[in-house]
Design a protein around this motif. Structure first.
Motif, PDB file in Angstrom:
ATOM      1  N   UNK A   1       0.824  -1.214   0.000  1.00  0.00           N
ATOM      2  CA  UNK A   1       0.000   0.000   0.000  1.00  0.00           C
ATOM      3  C   UNK A   1       0.858   1.264   0.000  1.00  0.00           C
TER       4      UNK A   1
ATOM      5  N   UNK B   1      -6.154   1.555  -3.467  1.00  0.00           N
ATOM      6  CA  UNK B   1      -5.757   1.746  -2.074  1.00  0.00           C
ATOM      7  C   UNK B   1      -6.743   1.028  -1.154  1.00  0.00           C
TER       8      UNK B   1
ATOM      9  N   UNK C   1      -6.465  -2.286   1.776  1.00  0.00           N
ATOM     10  CA  UNK C   1      -6.983  -2.213   3.139  1.00  0.00           C
ATOM     11  C   UNK C   1      -7.893  -3.420   3.437  1.00  0.00           C
TER      12      UNK C   1
ATOM     13  N   UNK D   1      -2.270   0.119  10.410  1.00  0.00           N
ATOM     14  CA  UNK D   1      -1.400   1.037   9.652  1.00  0.00           C
ATOM     15  C   UNK D   1      -1.954   1.289   8.249  1.00  0.00           C
ATOM     16  N   UNK D   2      -2.457   0.222   7.592  1.00  0.00           N
ATOM     17  CA  UNK D   2      -3.068   0.454   6.281  1.00  0.00           C
ATOM     18  C   UNK D   2      -4.304   1.331   6.438  1.00  0.00           C
ATOM     19  N   UNK D   3      -5.049   1.117   7.533  1.00  0.00           N
ATOM     20  CA  UNK D   3      -6.237   1.927   7.787  1.00  0.00           C
ATOM     21  C   UNK D   3      -5.901   3.395   7.951  1.00  0.00           C
TER      22      UNK D   3
ATOM     23  N   UNK E   1      -3.363   5.016   6.711  1.00  0.00           N
ATOM     24  CA  UNK E   1      -2.994   5.578   5.413  1.00  0.00           C
ATOM     25  C   UNK E   1      -4.232   5.833   4.558  1.00  0.00           C
ATOM     26  N   UNK E   2      -5.124   4.844   4.505  1.00  0.00           N
ATOM     27  CA  UNK E   2      -6.315   4.976   3.659  1.00  0.00           C
ATOM     28  C   UNK E   2      -7.188   6.125   4.169  1.00  0.00           C
TER      29      UNK E   2
ATOM     30  N   UNK F   1      -5.593   9.377   3.203  1.00  0.00           N
ATOM     31  CA  UNK F   1      -5.683   9.581   1.760  1.00  0.00           C
ATOM     32  C   UNK F   1      -7.105   9.954   1.363  1.00  0.00           C
ATOM     33  N   UNK F   2      -8.090   9.282   1.951  1.00  0.00           N
ATOM     34  CA  UNK F   2      -9.486   9.566   1.595  1.00  0.00           C
ATOM     35  C   UNK F   2      -9.896  10.963   2.030  1.00  0.00           C
TER      36      UNK F   2
ATOM     37  N   UNK G   1      -6.841  13.118  -1.253  1.00  0.00           N
ATOM     38  CA  UNK G   1      -7.738  13.188  -2.405  1.00  0.00           C
ATOM     39  C   UNK G   1      -8.224  14.623  -2.628  1.00  0.00           C
TER      40      UNK G   1
END
Lengths: 563, 102
Positions: A119, A296, A300, B77-79, B81-82, B85-86, B90
């Motif tokens: 990611x 992305x 997730x 951690x991915x959460x 980032x997302x 970004x959201x 964006x």
């Protein structure tokens, strides 16, 4: 007797053609084989319907490689999970927990930690720059022919090692679960994947992977639920009973011998962490969604599904300890002269320790559930090999045929025809390799696939996206240095040099080369880029600016194909 | 035209700010994941007794929640980032692309 042990003798000794086998096996296996075969047929029927539907919608190359780019983030997250969670991780990790307890958790953690890296470094920029394969990104501002050849070599090497491991595992597993002889099992898997990919392309492959992910996550959830239910949902009670039953007692709750040697463990960790971001069949999945935002989101969701699945395998492994180890019916036993029945709890499970989850399904849910889990294992294999074959076929047809041989002049219909022919060739090669490697130790091959992905695909991909001074010469030399060093070090490693070739001592002491081959690839790429003073190199460096803007903003990115 | 657009974006301070923020977040999160995972592996290699310490009077060892923590950390951690970004990246990206039309 357990349901599985009832069916085993029939399958293990018969090498007759299928219909004869079915007749012979019927009386012995009536209790177990029938639900498994029915559920397997339902799965096959469902996926063939999906393939027929997908075939009617697969017309252009964009349809074939990326399902027209119309997969949603959530669906792609499911499909990635279905592409990634192999039968080896389901059966292998739960079997490892069954034998060594806590050590299984150490292993499963490694298979997850590559996903955040995918990611943070790769997913969005890959989607913004590429069209069908990761080579589109690597060759974006570099010379097409050498970089495409390098990327296709990296892709096909990873796919070959991964496929061999999957085919051999599939053949053995299906032989065991359904009583089908090894060769027929391998042919069955090969033919099914050829049908999915040839007719249905990426759309069929995606839905096979989604259906499989639902089945696998559903089946594993039910199994873990039934295990925990027995212990009033107290993991402590489950672990306590396990330590009382397991011959190693309390030591199954601590790290054991799996990571006795830190350098080797770190090397494997590097291969898993960065190799995930270089697996061609995974990277390809990011072109199936509409934009960077969906790419992305799909990581997730995929990370959530895969992490959840690994937590389940830990519970399933402990469930297998408490439900199986005290039951001789699940083991190969020896009866002493005085009539006492003995067996080794850790090693003599019927069909091997990888069967722990399958036997547990029988123990907690009866033969119907055993049948379901067997069908799940089969579905799992098919989904993974279909994804691998599709990415191999796209490397041949899109990277080699369309971009290198036809210089991007070939018509859509020709490229699709080449894709289908390569799919069938790859399927036949996979069957032959699966047959040749039947009795070889293939356990190291998935590790090798990750090592090559981390040493070839990952460096060129990351350097091309982030480093303006990368040149064709640097990428080409660096990529082949990574490939050659990874493969050579594996050949010199204990797994191949000692176990396969029978030499006394290994020349390279670690089973995974990534700790050495990955930095080597990066350094070579850097060095030969910096030394490259040609005019071409100057042009390639100058082209980084626009590429960087596109990779960061998505301006000019390939849109979803119109339907 | 497109070349011109790329040049304009590259010189836009908003673009530079976006890339800087996103790259920094990705680097911090990636480093966090590396430290957590390789920290765990080093604990396994050099401090197995620590991971084998039972919690309270139970048989469950401290290694179990630590192992689960690594899995949950990857997801969280991915959460992060997302989510960033959201909500932020964006919006910044849309503003940069909109300015092109002006």
């Amino acid at each position: 007797m357990s349901a599985l042990s009832r069916l085993l003798p029939a399958g293990a000794v018969t090498l007759l053609p299928l219909p004869v086998l079915a007749q012979e096996a019927a009386p012995a296996a009536a209790g177990a084989n029938v639900p498994a075969i029915i559920m397997f047929l339902v799965f096959v029927g469902l996926t063939l319907v999906v393939t027929k539907w997908a075939a009617s919608r697969t017309k252009s190359t964009a349809d074939f490689y990326t399902a027209g780019g119309g997969i949603t983030g959530f669906q792609n997250g499911m499909a990635i999970a279905g592409d990634y969670m192999s039968a080896a991780s389901f059966l292998g990790i739960s079997g490892l927990v069954f034998v060594s307890g806590f050590d299984g958790l150490i292993y499963s953690v490694g298979w997850l930690v590559g996903w955040p890296i995918v990611l943070f470094l790769v997913a969005e920029r890959l989607r913004n720059l590429g069209k069908f394969t990761f080579a589109d990104v690597a060759s974006y501002r570099l010379k097409q022919t050498p970089i495409r050849i390098l990327s296709a070599t990296g892709t096909l090497t990873v796919v070959a090692f991964y496929l061999i491991a999957q085919m051999v595992g599939a053949g053995k597993l299906i032989e065991l679960l359904f009583g089908i002889p090894y060769l027929y099992a391998v042919i069955l898997v090969g033919v099914m994947m050829m049908i999915y990919v040839t007719f249905g392309g990426m759309l069929a492959t995606t839905w096979v992977q989604i259906i499989k992910a639902i089945m696998l996550l559903g089946g594993a959830t039910v199994m873990a639920f039934l295990v925990l239910w027995t212990y009033d949902f107290s993991p402590e009670a489950l672990f306590r009973t396990a330590t009382e039953i397991h011959p190693d007692n309390l030591s199954i709750m601590s790290p054991g011998g799996l990571v006795s040697e830190p350098i080797g463990a770190i090397s494997l960790g590097i291969a898993l962490m960065f190799g995930t971001a270089g697996l061609p069949h995974i990277l390809m999945r990011f072109f199936t969604v509409a934009d960077a935002k969906a790419a992305r989101k799909s990581v997730f969701y995929a990370t959530g599904f895969i992490g959840y699945f690994y937590i389940l395998t830990f519970i399933i492994g402990f469930g297998a300890i408490v439900f199986l180890m005290n039951n001789p019916e699940f083991f190969v036993t020896t009866t002493g002269p005085d009539g006492t029945v003995t067996y080794d709890m850790k090693t003599s499970l019927i069909g091997g320790t990888n069967m722990a989850a399958v036997h547990l399904a029988d123990a907690v849910g009866g033969s119907l559930f055993l049948g379901f889990i067997s069908a799940v294992a089969f579905a799992t294999i098919l989904a993974v090999v279909a994804g691998l074959t599709l990415s191999g076929a796209s490397a041949v047809s899109h990277d080699l045929y369309y971009s290198v041989i036809s210089k991007k002049q070939a018509a859509d219909a020709d490229v699709i025809r080449v894709s289908k022919i390569s799919t069938i060739c790859l399927g036949i090669i996979a069957i032959i390799l699966g047959y040749i490697f039947e009795n070889q130790n293939v356990a190291f091959m998935v590790g090798l696939a990750f090592a090559v992905a981390a040493s070839v695909n990952f460096p060129i991909l990351v350097m091309s996206m982030f480093w303006s001074n990368l040149t064709t010469r640097g990428a080409l030399i660096g990529g082949f240095v990574g490939l050659i060093s990874a493969v050579t070090l594996v050949i010199l490693s204990p797994a191949v040099w000692v176990d396969t070739f029978g030499n006394a001592a290994a020349i390279f002491p670690y089973n995974n080369p990534a700790l050495f081959s990955v930095p080597l690839a990066f350094v070579a790429t850097w060095l030969f880029s910096v030394l490259d003073r040609s005019q071409d190199a100057e042009n390639e460096k100058a082209a980084f600016g626009p590429q960087y803007v596109r990779s960061q903003t998505g301006l000019g990115a390939e849109g979803a194909a119109a339907h | 035209m497109t070349e011109y657009a790329y040049d304009r974006i590259q010189e836009n301070p908003k673009f530079q700010a976006l890339v800087k923020r996103r790259t920094r977040l990705a680097a911090v999160l990636a480093a966090t994941m590396l430290v957590i995972y390789f920290g765990f592996i080093l604990l396994v290699a050099y401090a197995p007794d620590f991971l084998g310490t039972p919690i309270g009077n139970g048989v469950t060892t401290i290694g179990v929640p630590i192992g689960l923590f690594v899995i949950v950390a990857a997801f969280v951690l991915t959460g992060i980032y997302v989510w960033q970004a959201n909500t932020t990246f964006d919006r910044m990206n849309d503003e940069i692309l909109k300015e092109l039309d002006q």
